[in-house]
Design a protein around this motif. Structure first.
Motif, PDB file in Angstrom:
ATOM      1  N   GLN A  81      37.777  20.912  21.279  1.00 50.96           N
ATOM      2  CA  GLN A  81      38.802  20.187  21.301  1.00 50.96           C
ATOM      3  C   GLN A  81      39.738  20.130  19.915  1.00 50.96           C
ATOM      4  OE1 GLN A  81      36.701  16.518  22.628  1.00 50.96           O
ATOM      5  NE2 GLN A  81      37.846  16.590  24.418  1.00 50.96           N
ATOM      6  N   PHE A  82      38.886  20.183  19.129  1.00 53.23           N
ATOM      7  CA  PHE A  82      39.668  20.156  17.581  1.00 53.23           C
ATOM      8  C   PHE A  82      40.162  21.653  17.324  1.00 53.23           C
ATOM      9  CE2 PHE A  82      39.544  20.733  13.075  1.00 53.23           C
ATOM     10  CZ  PHE A  82      40.262  19.808  12.564  1.00 53.23           C
ATOM     11  N   GLU A  83      39.490  22.635  17.729  1.00 48.21           N
ATOM     12  CA  GLU A  83      40.146  24.054  17.507  1.00 48.21           C
ATOM     13  C   GLU A  83      41.273  24.077  18.512  1.00 48.21           C
ATOM     14  OE1 GLU A  83      37.670  27.907  16.507  1.00 48.21           O
ATOM     15  OE2 GLU A  83      37.120  26.847  18.610  1.00 48.21           O
ATOM     16  N   LYS A  84      41.356  23.569  19.531  1.00 46.75           N
ATOM     17  CA  LYS A  84      42.344  23.475  20.472  1.00 46.75           C
ATOM     18  C   LYS A  84      43.795  22.840  19.809  1.00 46.75           C
ATOM     19  CE  LYS A  84      44.239  22.435  24.991  1.00 46.75           C
ATOM     20  NZ  LYS A  84      44.160  21.739  26.210  1.00 46.75           N
ATOM     21  N   LEU A  85      43.462  21.691  19.348  1.00 52.27           N
ATOM     22  CA  LEU A  85      44.323  20.989  18.510  1.00 52.27           C
ATOM     23  C   LEU A  85      44.914  21.735  17.422  1.00 52.27           C
ATOM     24  CD1 LEU A  85      45.977  18.278  17.708  1.00 52.27           C
ATOM     25  CD2 LEU A  85      44.097  17.664  16.433  1.00 52.27           C
ATOM     26  N   PHE A  90      33.435  19.000  11.884  1.00 47.27           N
ATOM     27  CA  PHE A  90      34.606  19.943  12.059  1.00 47.27           C
ATOM     28  C   PHE A  90      35.000  20.525  10.640  1.00 47.27           C
ATOM     29  CE2 PHE A  90      36.599  17.098  15.498  1.00 47.27           C
ATOM     30  CZ  PHE A  90      35.274  17.284  16.562  1.00 47.27           C
ATOM     31  N   LEU A  91      34.949  19.846   9.597  1.00 41.43           N
ATOM     32  CA  LEU A  91      35.151  20.291   8.234  1.00 41.43           C
ATOM     33  C   LEU A  91      34.083  21.493   7.840  1.00 41.43           C
ATOM     34  CD1 LEU A  91      36.828  20.107   5.510  1.00 41.43           C
ATOM     35  CD2 LEU A  91      35.400  17.973   5.117  1.00 41.43           C
ATOM     36  N   GLY A  92      32.900  21.050   7.966  1.00 44.61           N
ATOM     37  CA  GLY A  92      31.820  22.137   7.751  1.00 44.61           C
ATOM     38  C   GLY A  92      31.794  23.507   8.499  1.00 44.61           C
ATOM     39  N   THR A  93      32.111  23.190   9.816  1.00 50.18           N
ATOM     40  CA  THR A  93      32.423  24.415  10.504  1.00 50.18           C
ATOM     41  C   THR A  93      33.396  25.152  10.136  1.00 50.18           C
ATOM     42  OG1 THR A  93      31.282  23.092  12.641  1.00 50.18           O
ATOM     43  CG2 THR A  93      32.540  25.179  13.228  1.00 50.18           C
ATOM     44  N   PRO A 147      24.022  26.187  11.335  1.00 54.04           N
ATOM     45  CA  PRO A 147      24.648  24.929  11.095  1.00 54.04           C
ATOM     46  C   PRO A 147      25.728  24.710  10.249  1.00 54.04           C
ATOM     47  CG  PRO A 147      22.397  24.805  10.140  1.00 54.04           C
ATOM     48  CD  PRO A 147      22.559  26.215  10.538  1.00 54.04           C
ATOM     49  N   PRO A 148      26.696  23.919  10.482  1.00 51.00           N
ATOM     50  CA  PRO A 148      28.004  23.747   9.525  1.00 51.00           C
ATOM     51  C   PRO A 148      27.530  23.372   8.199  1.00 51.00           C
ATOM     52  CG  PRO A 148      27.881  22.067  11.156  1.00 51.00           C
ATOM     53  CD  PRO A 148      26.637  22.835  11.547  1.00 51.00           C
ATOM     54  N   ALA A 149      28.399  23.697   7.255  1.00 56.15           N
ATOM     55  CA  ALA A 149      28.094  23.415   5.959  1.00 56.15           C
ATOM     56  C   ALA A 149      27.995  21.769   5.758  1.00 56.15           C
ATOM     57  CB  ALA A 149      29.346  23.663   4.877  1.00 56.15           C
ATOM     58  N   SER A 150      27.086  21.033   4.846  1.00 55.17           N
ATOM     59  CA  SER A 150      27.098  19.488   4.649  1.00 55.17           C
ATOM     60  C   SER A 150      27.965  19.251   3.630  1.00 55.17           C
ATOM     61  CB  SER A 150      25.531  19.353   4.519  1.00 55.17           C
ATOM     62  OG  SER A 150      25.415  18.057   4.317  1.00 55.17           O
ATOM     63  N   ILE A 151      28.805  18.318   3.767  1.00 53.28           N
ATOM     64  CA  ILE A 151      29.880  17.603   3.232  1.00 53.28           C
ATOM     65  C   ILE A 151      29.713  16.205   3.309  1.00 53.28           C
ATOM     66  CG2 ILE A 151      32.257  17.686   2.474  1.00 53.28           C
ATOM     67  CD1 ILE A 151      32.446  20.582   3.763  1.00 53.28           C
ATOM     68  N   ARG A 152      29.821  15.414   2.296  1.00 53.08           N
ATOM     69  CA  ARG A 152      29.954  13.746   2.639  1.00 53.08           C
ATOM     70  C   ARG A 152      31.424  13.644   2.321  1.00 53.08           C
ATOM     71  NH1 ARG A 152      26.661   9.312  -0.646  1.00 53.08           N
ATOM     72  NH2 ARG A 152      27.182   7.768   0.643  1.00 53.08           N
ATOM     73  N   LEU A 153      32.107  12.974   3.403  1.00 53.92           N
ATOM     74  CA  LEU A 153      33.330  12.584   3.466  1.00 53.92           C
ATOM     75  C   LEU A 153      33.316  11.142   3.940  1.00 53.92           C
ATOM     76  CD1 LEU A 153      36.140  13.796   3.398  1.00 53.92           C
ATOM     77  CD2 LEU A 153      36.028  13.816   5.727  1.00 53.92           C
ATOM     78  N   ARG A 154      33.478  10.157   2.782  1.00 52.61           N
ATOM     79  CA  ARG A 154      33.204   8.799   2.612  1.00 52.61           C
ATOM     80  C   ARG A 154      34.576   8.197   3.389  1.00 52.61           C
ATOM     81  NH1 ARG A 154      29.748   6.349  -1.114  1.00 52.61           N
ATOM     82  NH2 ARG A 154      29.051   7.950  -2.571  1.00 52.61           N
ATOM     83  N   LYS A 155      34.467   7.114   3.813  1.00 49.24           N
ATOM     84  CA  LYS A 155      35.582   6.460   4.410  1.00 49.24           C
ATOM     85  C   LYS A 155      36.572   6.294   3.662  1.00 49.24           C
ATOM     86  CE  LYS A 155      33.147   3.311   7.764  1.00 49.24           C
ATOM     87  NZ  LYS A 155      32.460   1.762   7.900  1.00 49.24           N
TER      88      LYS A 155
END
Length: 182
Positions: A90-94, A116-119, A132-140
């Motif tokens: 869905q995100f890719e379609k967007l 989505f960011l990691g992929t 698996p996608p890259a592991s990234i920490r995205l805080r609030k």
């Protein structure tokens, strides 16, 4: 395309009732972080051609506050592709629908926005299903800037709300470095 991925700011405790959780607004700290982020992005000369948000209230408030601070005047587009239950397809379609946009801000939720960011950052030669996608920490309240030109996305920078608060506090409390004179 320059893609800015922003996780919604702080919205207090998660509600056990999913109907109430959809309507959960930003808390005081979340609103403050949005305003500081908007001011920081403005000082970096960042502007958006389009803002797309999850339909949940906390994401829409985050998008609205940051958009207002950066001078965005168009309507914020709501998309289920950024909702908590959204899939990468869905995100890719967007992204394909927004391919003509030069500077796009998307506002969503964890864990899917982080996935989505990691992929996006995986090399195109590797099948996304096999690794698996890259592991990234995205805080609030954190934002990441990606460049989507060819192949895998390249992360240009990422701003964490704690860093923004620290920079803002240090720049407003003292304008000159302390120098010891002995």
């Amino acid at each position: 395309m320059n893609l800015y991925m922003l996780r919604h700011a702080s919205a207090g405790q998660r509600r056990s009732n999913p109907v109430l959780d959809v309507k959960r607004p930003l808390d005081k700290a979340g609103k403050r972080d949005c305003l500081l982020l908007g001011n920081t992005l403005t000082s970096m000369n960042v502007s958006f051609d389009m803002i797309v948000s999850s339909p949940l209230k906390r994401s829409l408030q985050t998008a609205s506050l940051v958009g207002t601070e950066t001078g965005y005047e168009q309507k914020i587009v709501l998309s289920d592709a950024l909702a908590p239950a959204a899939t990468y397809a869905q995100f890719e379609k967007l992204l394909m629908e927004c391919s003509g946009v030069e500077s796009l801000l998307v506002v969503g939720h964890s864990p899917n926005l982080v996935e989505f960011l990691g992929t996006l950052m995986q090399p195109a030669q590797q099948t996304r299903a096999s690794r698996p996608p890259a592991s990234i920490r995205l805080r609030k309240g954190a934002i990441a800037k990606l460049n989507l030109e060819r192949g895998a996305a390249t992360m240009q920078w990422m701003l964490d709300p704690r860093v923004i608060r620290t920079l803002y506090a240090n720049s407003t409390t003292r304008s000159r470095r302390k120098i010891s004179r002995k």
